[in-house]
Every structure is written in C-alpha cells, then in structure tokens.
Design an enzyme around this catalytic site. Sequence first.
Site, PDB file in Angstrom:
ATOM      1  N   HIS A  97      43.521  47.643  30.600  1.00 47.26           N
ATOM      2  CA  HIS A  97      44.377  48.698  31.148  1.00 47.26           C
ATOM      3  C   HIS A  97      44.204  50.033  30.416  1.00 47.26           C
ATOM      4  CE1 HIS A  97      47.405  47.371  28.031  1.00 47.26           C
ATOM      5  NE2 HIS A  97      47.665  48.659  28.022  1.00 47.26           N
ATOM      6  N   ASP A 146      43.128  41.225  30.721  1.00 46.01           N
ATOM      7  CA  ASP A 146      43.361  42.512  30.069  1.00 46.01           C
ATOM      8  C   ASP A 146      42.449  42.727  28.860  1.00 46.01           C
ATOM      9  OD1 ASP A 146      44.531  45.001  29.975  1.00 46.01           O
ATOM     10  OD2 ASP A 146      46.190  44.368  28.693  1.00 46.01           O
ATOM     11  N   SER A 224      48.206  50.129  22.778  1.00 45.35           N
ATOM     12  CA  SER A 224      47.422  49.189  23.573  1.00 45.35           C
ATOM     13  C   SER A 224      45.968  49.165  23.148  1.00 45.35           C
ATOM     14  CB  SER A 224      47.501  49.556  25.054  1.00 45.35           C
ATOM     15  OG  SER A 224      48.786  49.331  25.554  1.00 45.35           O
TER      16      SER A 224
END
Length: 481
Positions: A97, A146, A224
């Site tokens: 992402h 992911d 992230s």
Amino acid sequence: MLGVLLGGIAVLVGIQTAPPAAPVPVDSPAAPVPVPALPPVAPPAVCDCPEVRGGGGPSLVDAVERTRDAVVTLSGTDALGAGVLVDETGLVLTNYHVVAGQIRDPRQRVLGGVTDASAVAQPIRARFVDGRELPAELLVADRDRDIALLRLRPADSAERFAFATRGRSHELRVGETVFAVGNPLGLEHSVAQGIVAAIGRTGLLRSRQTPLLQIDAAINLGNSGGPIFNLRGQLVGITTATLERAQGIAFAIPIDHIAALLEALRAGHGTRSGQVGAEVAPYGELDDDARALGYQNGLRVSRVLPGRPADAAGLRKDDLIVEAQGQRFDSFGTGPEAQLRLANHFVATVRGLLPGEVLNLTVVRGKDRLSFNIPVAPAPPDQQVLIDADALLGLRLDESRREPIVKELRPDAPISRSRGRELLRNARVSEIAGIKVDSRDDLGPLLSELRQIGRFAAVQVGFVLSDGRALRVRDFPVSPD
C-alpha cells in the site's frame, strides 16, 4: 467419509461412497516469478538485552545505531512510507500500500519481475538517513499480503549498501522488546519502542489468514513499510497496519512469512494454498482423556494421506487436534454449528499458510498430549481448483468428477443467499466471464485469474443445469476466502 481436507477441500460434508478419482493434471501451472532470494537468517548472537541481562542499559541505543543506515524513506507522487534494505545489492522491503499509488494497474494482485517502467506510473525515490536519494525499481508487489520488494538503482551498479540482518520471527515471545523505525507524519527515521503484544493475529489484511504480530509501539501514518527490529538489531517484521480509534495497537507482517512468500513466488507457488495432507471430521464428541487434560473442544483426524507432510511428521488417524499455532479451540463453544465453524476456521488457517511455513499442532492421543511441527506444502493443481471454486465462488465441486460439477454451495457464501440457488446443485460450470469451460483443467487458470483481480466483485458465470437447461448468472458474486 465425513471430513475436512486441511488446505484442500474447504469442508467435505457428506458420505463418500467411492474413492476419489485420480488427480486431474493441469498443464499450465503458475510460472515462477524472478524474485531475488533474501539473505539467510542471521546466526545466533549474544544479546546484551535487558531481557537477558536483567537490567537497563544502552542496548536499544546500540541496536538503533546498528540498523539506522538500513532504513529508507520512500516517496513518490502518492507514496509516503518507509522501507528496509535486506541485502547489500539494494533490495528493499516495504508494504504494497506504500507503493500502490505508483502502480498503473492496481487490479493485479501480484506483480513480479518488473524490469522496466511499464507497470509504474511514477518513479519511487528512496532517501537515506543522511539525506541521499536514489531511484528504486519495483520487483514484486503482492496486494493481498501487503508486501512489495524494490531494488535501488545507484549510478554505480557495483555499489553495496548496509542492510538489516534477518531474524527469526517465529522465535519472538509475547512481552519481548522490539522497536519500529519509520516516518510518522513525515518525521523521518523516527524510532518507537514497544513490546510484542500478541502473535498470530489474523483477519486484518486482504489475505485474512496472514498471521500478524501485534505490537504496542507508537505507530502512525508514515510508519507503513518500516522495519520492526528486536534488540539484537535483527529484522523480525514489517509494519503494516493500525486500528482506527485505538492507541498502542499496531500490526506487523512477520519476516518468516515474507521470506516464505518470496520463496513461493520464486518456485511458482505464489497462488497455491497451503496443505499438510490430512482430513479432520467437523463433528464428533470430545473424549474423557481430552477433558481430563482440560480441553473443551477439538477436531478428530479422520484420514492421513500417505507420503504427505502430516504423515511424515507422525500425525495419525483418530488423533484429536486441540491447538493450532499455539491457540486452543475452546472459545468456539460446543455443538454441531460450533464444530463446523471450528472446522472452517482450521481449514482457512492451513490454507492461509505458505509453502515452507510450519503448522504447529497439539494433539491428544490416548492419555498423551503431543506436539507436531508440520511443514506446509503447496496444494496440488487439481486440489487448487477445488479450493478456489469454494473460496472465490462459494461452489463446492465434486472432487470425483473431471467435469466441474457443483456438489453443494458453501453455506456462508453470498451465492447461498441468492434466489434460485437450489438450481445450482449438480449443475456443471460451463463458462467464466464468457470463456468456455469443459473440465476442471479449463476452470483452474480462470479461477487463478479471478483471484488476481480480487474479491468482493462480480463475474459472469454460466451453468448447464442437471436437467440440461442453460443458466447464465451475469453478476455472480465473488466472495472472500
């Protein structure tokens, strides 16, 4: 036979009156993806850690100092996050992402072997702690788990980089100190310390059975893709998610799972479900021996397939499985419906494991409690067709037939709530998205493509009903697995 094939048929509920047919060969298995191998796990090291030493001290400071040069800030038109170098040639791990905004076709679940700019809308930049920037090339991007893998492109291709040594995430213990490095709210290369709050959390990513580490470090937007290190300075995970309206609850993908995913892609097994080669019965009474050991629920092994991993590990018919991946089954309650939920959960757990990962089981055999560590194998292509038809379409096919004949519908699938669903029993799947289907050989590649496109969608599916009539469902729901 009444049973559940672990990682194979999701739930085989019914009486098997004849042995299954020979496996159906599939001529076009998934091709290997040219994925670079991660370096091996770091050798055991003596850790001057508070957990070992019994006191405070500069161990966190030392670990941060050892790892700071291996962490980069990733940026692009729509990208903001972190990454970590995992080998000296410039391989960088991050989240899908983080780089998703740079990918031209986000419908594809897995991109592999990208060697030019065709799949990337804008270049990705990686910035080191000293401010130096380099372009990065996208090699692999797996949307459901992911994970993304990049390679830095320095002017001198012979340049070598400092990188994080790889630890063993399966050795982490709840309560162990870890730290995260990332760019919370744009504050680059920030460090947050915490502990491992839980292990094996599921249901949070698109691939809902991906096991995650729960940590209590302060994780915010911009963290992230950043690394999670233990106090030895070893990479044990990649930050992936937090819970909205919660503080101190964050999640990371274990490095063991990432390594298994990349190896599966290299071997052409990236879209295969895990299996161990055993069946368990979804119904059955707990015996007195298990109750005496404090268990309230379990699954009885009804068959162990010769030569498969469960057989090699020593699992036997009539063993009672009472724990999987360190979790007891007592919370599922008792009764037929609870047992069926447990069986479905257990099958999904096994299917969600990647080839090369390990299924940890505790079983009761007579009065003994035994532990098994069973290496997970990829499902054979003929079984993968059955798995995908169940997981994506909610159609449970008759495994004894070469043609894709619907034996029953998965009770919790969206199609099971549709009007006219009873017509699909004993129907033959004749087309997917306008492409003719004559056999399970034809169906397998189409389901694999459907899995790539994603879940929570709809597709046109055609059937030939048991009375010979044709039925075409234009918006057949694709369900989550």
